[in-house]
Design an enzyme around this catalytic site. Structure first.
Site, PDB file in Angstrom:
ATOM      1  N   LYS A  14      -1.948  17.062 -12.059  1.00  0.00           N
ATOM      2  CA  LYS A  14      -2.149  15.609 -11.990  1.00  0.00           C
ATOM      3  C   LYS A  14      -0.909  14.971 -11.381  1.00  0.00           C
ATOM      4  O   LYS A  14       0.210  15.162 -11.859  1.00  0.00           O
ATOM      5  CB  LYS A  14      -2.365  15.072 -13.403  1.00  0.00           C
ATOM      6  CG  LYS A  14      -3.549  14.163 -13.546  1.00  0.00           C
ATOM      7  CD  LYS A  14      -3.800  13.856 -15.008  1.00  0.00           C
ATOM      8  CE  LYS A  14      -4.853  12.773 -15.146  1.00  0.00           C
ATOM      9  NZ  LYS A  14      -5.042  12.385 -16.533  1.00  0.00           N
TER      10      LYS A  14
HETATM   11  O1  G3P Z   1      -8.060   9.391 -18.252  1.00  0.00           O
HETATM   12  C1  G3P Z   1      -7.130   8.362 -18.307  1.00  0.00           C
HETATM   13  C2  G3P Z   1      -7.084   7.825 -19.681  1.00  0.00           C
HETATM   14  O2  G3P Z   1      -6.464   8.725 -20.549  1.00  0.00           O
HETATM   15  C3  G3P Z   1      -6.527   6.480 -19.801  1.00  0.00           C
HETATM   16  O3  G3P Z   1      -7.312   5.865 -20.742  1.00  0.00           O
HETATM   17  O4  G3P Z   1      -7.899   4.245 -22.424  1.00  0.00           O
HETATM   18  O5  G3P Z   1      -5.473   4.765 -21.965  1.00  0.00           O
HETATM   19  O6  G3P Z   1      -6.818   3.479 -20.325  1.00  0.00           O
HETATM   20  P1  G3P Z   1      -6.846   4.512 -21.402  1.00  0.00           P
END
Ligand code: G3P
Length: 226
Positions: free
Chosen positions: A84
């Site tokens: 990543k």
């Molecule tokens: O896949 C990306 C994710 O982990 C981010 O999610 O909910 O932190 O925006 P969030």
């Protein structure tokens, strides 16, 4: 559409995997922090041994040389590791190099169609638009996804669209309707996809009727008044 679980928690990964519909895992530094504990590289290896599919592991460096060095180490952990890389200038350069070396990449922290376009031109295996975080700032994450789908389709880019920062089941159905390649989501959202109140009500009725049918059969009647 592939389903990835967006967590570094081994218990959650095991539970998602046991459902039989899991195609991969995405992690990031925040998810590693939440999962806590073990050595990063060992942790990624454990995930790769649990799940038969791509496992995203993120670099920490933000300069080209550092990202390439970390990417080589991560890619050596297991053949299913996808490196990543953040969507910054040095990240795009790193993706180009890694792509030419045959190392799979997931270009992360994508918030605009132009970012997605340049990631595809660099040869990213996956692009990760963070749709929930776009919604968080009162803009439409789904509009962003639609733009990326259109651009990739216009030019037949091979980069797969991995919808990230999914927060609820509606994000999943909308992503599927747009033809996104992958949805990565928390285990809670995967479980929510199954639920429907009419299924629960219908099942309860079937079970109650079956019990009544059996009781009537045992009593020598089919339970229906004619
Ligand atoms: O896949 C990306 C994710 O982990 C981010 O999610 O909910 O932190 O925006 P969030």
């Amino acid at each position: 559409m592939k389903f990835f679980v967006d967590t570094a928690d081994l218990g959650e990964i095991k539970e998602a995997n046991e459902m039989g519909v899991l195609d991969g895992v995405t992690t990031n530094p925040s998810l590693m922090r939440k999962a806590g504990g073990s050595d990063f590289h060992e942790h990624i290896l454990k995930i790769c041994r649990m799940v038969d599919g791509d496992v995203s592991a993120e670099v920490i460096a933000t300069d080209y040389d550092g990202m390439i060095s970390e990417a080589h180490t991560l890619a050596n952990i297991h053949e299913n590791v996808v490196v990543k890389i953040p969507l910054i200038l040095d990240g795009i350069k790193a993706i180009r190099t890694l792509s030419s070396e045959g190392i799979k990449t997931n270009c992360t922290l994508c918030f605009s169609p132009n970012q997605a376009l340049i990631a595809a031109k660099a040869g990213a295996t996956y692009i990760s638009p963070f749709i929930g975080r776009v919604d968080d700032i009162s803009t439409s994450g789904m509009d962003l996804l639609e733009q990326i789908v259109t651009i990739y389709s216009n030019y037949d880019f091979q980069t797969q669209i991995l919808v990230a920062s999914i927060r609820h089941p509606l994000h999943v159905v909308e992503s599927a309707l747009m033809g996104a390649d992958v949805a990565t989501m928390p285990l809670t959202v995967i479980k929510q996809l199954i639920k429907h109140p009419l299924t629960d009500i219908g099942l309860e009725r079937f079970i109650n009727d079956w019990k009544a049918y059996q009781a009537a059969t045992e009593a020598g009647s089919n339970g229906v008044d004619v």
